[in-house]
Design an enzyme around this catalytic site. Structure first.
Site, short mmCIF file in Angstrom:
data_model
loop_
_atom_site.label_atom_id
_atom_site.label_comp_id
_atom_site.label_asym_id
_atom_site.label_seq_id
_atom_site.Cartn_x
_atom_site.Cartn_y
_atom_site.Cartn_z
N ALA A 253 0.84 -1.19 0.00
CA ALA A 253 0.00 0.00 0.00
C ALA A 253 0.88 1.25 0.00
O ALA A 253 2.10 1.16 -0.16
CB ALA A 253 -0.92 -0.01 1.22
N LYS A 254 0.26 2.41 0.23
CA LYS A 254 0.98 3.67 0.17
C LYS A 254 2.14 3.73 1.15
O LYS A 254 3.14 4.39 0.90
CB LYS A 254 0.01 4.83 0.45
CG LYS A 254 -0.94 5.13 -0.69
CD LYS A 254 -1.81 6.33 -0.35
CE LYS A 254 -2.76 6.66 -1.50
NZ LYS A 254 -3.64 7.81 -1.18
N ARG A 255 2.00 3.05 2.28
CA ARG A 255 3.07 3.10 3.28
C ARG A 255 4.37 2.47 2.76
O ARG A 255 5.43 2.66 3.34
CB ARG A 255 2.63 2.40 4.57
CG ARG A 255 2.25 0.94 4.40
CD ARG A 255 1.79 0.31 5.71
NE ARG A 255 1.12 -0.96 5.48
CZ ARG A 255 -0.18 -1.08 5.27
NH1 ARG A 255 -0.95 -0.01 5.26
NH2 ARG A 255 -0.75 -2.26 5.05
N GLY A 257 5.52 3.17 -0.23
CA GLY A 257 5.90 4.02 -1.35
C GLY A 257 4.71 4.21 -2.27
O GLY A 257 3.64 3.64 -2.05
#
Length: 322
Positions: A253-255, A257
């Protein structure tokens, strides 16, 4: 023409990311390998979370990857519309049929009451704790009394005697006990139809024969099979692919990158790099190399896809970005 029909059904509540591309590519390859028809359906039934511009972006992202579809929101087809928010009447008809057969009942439990259940053992890991039948056992008088204070959701009355058994195309034989996960919601108190009901109605109406999707939905399958049976509909064949995880063990996920397809494209990553990387992870290529999606069709083999979740290490991510 083959009578094989598959689909990819994104929810336009966020940007398309590598996990979406992973599922879309493999679902597409499975159907194209069999000369079947591939359907794109937009699952925007949860209106407050979904945005039209994200639906448009999803179409653009999939085309950038080199994926196409025979039927969908933009190209139409014999089972239009292909956007769930335009198919509400079909879900209403299905709920009416279930109500008439006694398969549904009103549930007046508040969020606080349901939250308290969270400490109970989970019946289906991805579906949360099993419902303890609180409102299933209410008398007509008790229901009438509760109706004054709260609009109810509608729950499906699961079969407590018959186990669920099916052969998953990737995960193998799956066995779930009777009433797996307990009675579940098919319409929320705010009137929004559940994913479980909508996906069953749509897949059946569109003649979908093969569903390939993420392993996080494996536990949803027993509930959907119960709905297929209760509605007298033909269930498709299922195949659940492993999830892509970051080094922290959580879903990519976004965490980890910017894994959005639009973000990767803007950063200069070519679509062939993404396709080749995903094909390598799926066991379809012996080594990572850029490749067009269409080049993978002739050699696609469902049996090569791993059965366990795949951890994406930073070094493997760098091979994609560089």
């Amino acid at each position: 023409m083959s009578n094989i029909r598959g689909r990819f059904a994104p929810t336009p509540s966020g940007m398309m990311h590598l996990g979406n591309a992973w599922a879309a590519l493999l679902a597409w390859l499975q159907i194209r390998k069999q000369n079947g028809q591939f359907v794109l359906r937009m699952e925007d039934i949860d209106g407050p979370r979904c945005r039209p511009e994200l639906a448009e972006q999803a179409l653009a992202d999939l085309r950038w990857l080199g994926l196409d579809w025979d039927e969908g929101p933009d190209v139409g087809g014999p089972y239009a519309p292909y956007t769930q928010s335009e198919r509400i009447h079909l879900y209403g008809a299905a709920m009416e049929k279930l109500l008439q057969s006694g398969q549904l009942y009103p549930c007046y439990c508040s969020r606080a009451e349901l939250h308290a259940i969270a400490s109970a053992p989970h019946g289906l890991s991805a579906e949360g704790p099993a419902y303890p039948d609180t409102c299933r056992l209410l008398t007509a008088e008790e229901r009438q009394e509760r109706q004054v204070h709260k609009d109810p959701s509608l729950r499906f009355r699961t079969d407590e005697e018959r186990p669920i058994l099916f052969n998953d195309g990737i995960a193998g034989i799956q066995h779930f006990p009777p009433g797996a996960g307990g009675d579940f919601v098919v319409r929320r108190a705010d009137g929004i139809v559940s994913y479980q009901l909508a996906v069953v109605v749509d897949d059946a109406a569109m003649g979908i024969t093969d569903v390939l999707r993420g392993g996080d939905l494996l536990d949803s399958t027993p509930r959907q099979l119960m709905l297929y049976d209760a509605l007298g509909l033909q269930a498709p064949r299922f195949a659940h692919i492993p999830l892509l995880l970051g080094e922290d063990g959580k879903r990519l996920a976004k965490r980890h990158g910017d894994t959005s397809l639009a973000g990767l494209k803007a950063a200069g990553v070519r679509s062939e790099q993404i396709i080749g990387w995903l094909a390598y992870l799926a066991g379809q290529l012996e080594r990572f190399e850029p490749v067009a999606a269409s080049e993978l069709i002739h050699c696609f083999d469902l049996t090569r896809i791993p059965t366990e979740s795949i951890t994406i290490h930073d070094t493997l991510m760098k091979r994609l970005f560089n």
